[in-house]
Design a protein around this motif. Sequence first.
Motif, PDB file in Angstrom:
ATOM      1  N   SER A   4       0.863  -1.182   0.000  1.00  0.00           N
ATOM      2  CA  SER A   4       0.000   0.000   0.000  1.00  0.00           C
ATOM      3  C   SER A   4       0.900   1.233   0.000  1.00  0.00           C
ATOM      4  N   PHE A   5       0.722   2.088  -1.012  1.00  0.00           N
ATOM      5  CA  PHE A   5       1.534   3.301  -1.109  1.00  0.00           C
ATOM      6  C   PHE A   5       0.636   4.517  -0.963  1.00  0.00           C
ATOM      7  N   ASP A   6       0.963   5.421  -0.018  1.00  0.00           N
ATOM      8  CA  ASP A   6       0.315   6.728  -0.103  1.00  0.00           C
ATOM      9  C   ASP A   6       1.238   7.618  -0.936  1.00  0.00           C
ATOM     10  N   ASP A   7       0.783   8.830  -1.269  1.00  0.00           N
ATOM     11  CA  ASP A   7       1.508   9.647  -2.240  1.00  0.00           C
ATOM     12  C   ASP A   7       2.945   9.938  -1.828  1.00  0.00           C
ATOM     13  N   SER A   8       3.164  10.231  -0.525  1.00  0.00           N
ATOM     14  CA  SER A   8       4.514  10.631  -0.116  1.00  0.00           C
ATOM     15  C   SER A   8       5.462   9.435  -0.072  1.00  0.00           C
ATOM     16  N   ASN A   9       5.011   8.298   0.474  1.00  0.00           N
ATOM     17  CA  ASN A   9       5.969   7.194   0.523  1.00  0.00           C
ATOM     18  C   ASN A   9       6.150   6.548  -0.851  1.00  0.00           C
ATOM     19  N   LEU A  10       5.149   6.670  -1.724  1.00  0.00           N
ATOM     20  CA  LEU A  10       5.308   6.197  -3.096  1.00  0.00           C
ATOM     21  C   LEU A  10       6.369   7.041  -3.812  1.00  0.00           C
ATOM     22  N   PHE A  11       6.277   8.363  -3.678  1.00  0.00           N
ATOM     23  CA  PHE A  11       7.240   9.243  -4.335  1.00  0.00           C
ATOM     24  C   PHE A  11       8.662   8.947  -3.856  1.00  0.00           C
ATOM     25  N   ASN A  12       8.811   8.760  -2.560  1.00  0.00           N
ATOM     26  CA  ASN A  12      10.136   8.443  -2.017  1.00  0.00           C
ATOM     27  C   ASN A  12      10.649   7.112  -2.551  1.00  0.00           C
ATOM     28  N   PHE A  13       9.791   6.103  -2.537  1.00  0.00           N
ATOM     29  CA  PHE A  13      10.179   4.754  -2.963  1.00  0.00           C
ATOM     30  C   PHE A  13      10.540   4.731  -4.448  1.00  0.00           C
ATOM     31  N   VAL A  14       9.683   5.331  -5.273  1.00  0.00           N
ATOM     32  CA  VAL A  14       9.853   5.244  -6.726  1.00  0.00           C
ATOM     33  C   VAL A  14      10.911   6.217  -7.231  1.00  0.00           C
ATOM     34  N   VAL A  15      10.826   7.476  -6.789  1.00  0.00           N
ATOM     35  CA  VAL A  15      11.671   8.537  -7.353  1.00  0.00           C
ATOM     36  C   VAL A  15      12.948   8.725  -6.540  1.00  0.00           C
ATOM     37  N   ARG A  16      12.810   9.079  -5.267  1.00  0.00           N
ATOM     38  CA  ARG A  16      13.996   9.463  -4.475  1.00  0.00           C
ATOM     39  C   ARG A  16      14.922   8.290  -4.191  1.00  0.00           C
ATOM     40  N   ASP A  17      14.330   7.119  -3.919  1.00  0.00           N
ATOM     41  CA  ASP A  17      15.163   5.956  -3.609  1.00  0.00           C
ATOM     42  C   ASP A  17      15.591   5.189  -4.861  1.00  0.00           C
ATOM     43  N   GLY A  18      15.020   5.567  -6.018  1.00  0.00           N
ATOM     44  CA  GLY A  18      15.460   4.973  -7.282  1.00  0.00           C
ATOM     45  C   GLY A  18      14.932   3.582  -7.564  1.00  0.00           C
ATOM     46  N   ASN A  19      13.828   3.190  -6.908  1.00  0.00           N
ATOM     47  CA  ASN A  19      13.260   1.872  -7.209  1.00  0.00           C
ATOM     48  C   ASN A  19      12.481   1.864  -8.520  1.00  0.00           C
ATOM     49  N   GLY A  20      12.034   3.051  -8.928  1.00  0.00           N
ATOM     50  CA  GLY A  20      11.333   3.155 -10.199  1.00  0.00           C
ATOM     51  C   GLY A  20       9.976   2.478 -10.201  1.00  0.00           C
ATOM     52  N   VAL A  21       9.305   2.572 -11.342  1.00  0.00           N
ATOM     53  CA  VAL A  21       8.009   1.892 -11.503  1.00  0.00           C
ATOM     54  C   VAL A  21       8.206   0.385 -11.397  1.00  0.00           C
ATOM     55  N   LYS A  22       9.338  -0.104 -11.923  1.00  0.00           N
ATOM     56  CA  LYS A  22       9.579  -1.549 -11.870  1.00  0.00           C
ATOM     57  C   LYS A  22       9.630  -2.055 -10.433  1.00  0.00           C
ATOM     58  N   GLY A  23      10.285  -1.299  -9.546  1.00  0.00           N
ATOM     59  CA  GLY A  23      10.345  -1.705  -8.147  1.00  0.00           C
ATOM     60  C   GLY A  23       8.967  -1.773  -7.520  1.00  0.00           C
ATOM     61  N   MET A  24       8.115  -0.831  -7.902  1.00  0.00           N
ATOM     62  CA  MET A  24       6.746  -0.797  -7.391  1.00  0.00           C
ATOM     63  C   MET A  24       5.953  -2.008  -7.900  1.00  0.00           C
ATOM     64  N   VAL A  25       6.113  -2.307  -9.193  1.00  0.00           N
ATOM     65  CA  VAL A  25       5.402  -3.457  -9.777  1.00  0.00           C
ATOM     66  C   VAL A  25       5.927  -4.768  -9.188  1.00  0.00           C
ATOM     67  N   ASP A  26       7.238  -4.846  -9.029  1.00  0.00           N
ATOM     68  CA  ASP A  26       7.834  -6.071  -8.466  1.00  0.00           C
ATOM     69  C   ASP A  26       7.409  -6.324  -7.023  1.00  0.00           C
ATOM     70  N   ALA A  27       6.996  -5.245  -6.341  1.00  0.00           N
ATOM     71  CA  ALA A  27       6.548  -5.397  -4.952  1.00  0.00           C
ATOM     72  C   ALA A  27       5.160  -6.042  -4.864  1.00  0.00           C
ATOM     73  N   GLY A  28       4.532  -6.253  -6.013  1.00  0.00           N
ATOM     74  CA  GLY A  28       3.254  -6.969  -6.016  1.00  0.00           C
ATOM     75  C   GLY A  28       2.049  -6.075  -6.201  1.00  0.00           C
ATOM     76  N   LEU A  29       2.238  -4.968  -6.874  1.00  0.00           N
ATOM     77  CA  LEU A  29       1.150  -4.006  -7.079  1.00  0.00           C
ATOM     78  C   LEU A  29      -0.008  -4.635  -7.861  1.00  0.00           C
ATOM     79  N   SER A  30      -1.229  -4.429  -7.382  1.00  0.00           N
ATOM     80  CA  SER A  30      -2.391  -5.016  -8.066  1.00  0.00           C
ATOM     81  C   SER A  30      -3.324  -3.964  -8.665  1.00  0.00           C
ATOM     82  N   MET A  31      -3.113  -2.696  -8.300  1.00  0.00           N
ATOM     83  CA  MET A  31      -3.913  -1.631  -8.895  1.00  0.00           C
ATOM     84  C   MET A  31      -3.046  -0.387  -9.082  1.00  0.00           C
ATOM     85  N   VAL A  32      -3.488   0.483  -9.969  1.00  0.00           N
ATOM     86  CA  VAL A  32      -2.711   1.678 -10.288  1.00  0.00           C
ATOM     87  C   VAL A  32      -2.823   2.681  -9.137  1.00  0.00           C
ATOM     88  N   PRO A  33      -1.688   3.130  -8.561  1.00  0.00           N
ATOM     89  CA  PRO A  33      -1.743   4.125  -7.480  1.00  0.00           C
ATOM     90  C   PRO A  33      -2.296   5.459  -7.982  1.00  0.00           C
TER      91      PRO A  33
END
Length: 364
Positions: A4-33
Amino acid sequence: MAPSFDDSNLFNFVVRDGNGVKGMVDAGLSMVPQAYLQPPKERIDKEAARKLGLPPIDLSKLDGPEHDQVAEQIVRAAENLGFFQVVNHGVPVELLESLKDVAHNFFGLPSEKKSVYRAEVSPSPLVKYGTSFMPQKEKALEWKDYISMQYTNDDEARQQWPAEIKDASLEYLRTSMSMVRKLLQVLLGNLGVEPEDSIIDVLIDKKMVNMNYYPTCPNPDLTVGVGRHSDMGTLTILLQDGIGGLYVKIEEDSEFGKKGEWVEIPPVAGALVINVGDMIQILSNGKYKSAEHRVRTTSTKSRVSIPIFTIPNAMAKIAPLPQVVEKDGQALYREFVLSDYMTNFFGNAHDGKKSLDFASINAA
């Protein structure tokens, strides 16, 4: 359990920490944030878009008796659509196939191997790994990760580009340049300009190879891989994979379709896509059209595309060519220094062809 990503921790995870969209998808995402939900007018209606079934242009015929007919095909596409596909372009087809594999392998690396190239920490000013286009300024993020490599010379590229992708990327760049020069000779020659090497050298002084990665998306209808934009440079050479998803907007009624219609540029095996950039539109005083385009996501398989961007020298003064202005009677664009145009382009989110307003004399 899906994350579960809220806007701020999603931004940090995807953008600032460099996990990218792929990191988010690999984490098991089932719906579009929420951060990726595009407003309805920006979504791509796949069913409503027509596939543009134009045969690719055979560039080998530029060197034979059919030169004039092939040159006319190039000019017509540049004037009306800003996009065309080419075959027999001089880049080995085996290299194109291996580039796609190299790109998939790179984006398949662990996040920490890619995130070292984030702009804030990259060991090289030539290499940048990131996601979306301008995440700090976008109302909705783009479903894309990328690695961007600026070219200065072979030695610096070999030393500073990522080891996993540098050899194939350099060979792609090296084998593409003869084609780029031929295309510019045709386009400039049609404008009544003697296409000397010195002019072309200035127009393609800066070169960048990007690898774009579009992970599978739970609901492609709600997202975009890349939003509406035109490319800011001279010409873009694009390698698509076989999945497709590239859409181009028709600017004026023409043989290609009706004004405002979006058409898909379907992948053609062994072909490269050529995309007219803003600088060619400005130099031609609007005769050639930089193409507004965007990219759809897919739910079935991750997709890659590999563009080469050719851009004028940063200090070059750009304006409509005097030969064209004399014929047209007035200039549609003012003179500017390329670096100022780039600052404006890269300082804003994608918004169609609005970047051209920077140079337009009649921009509202």
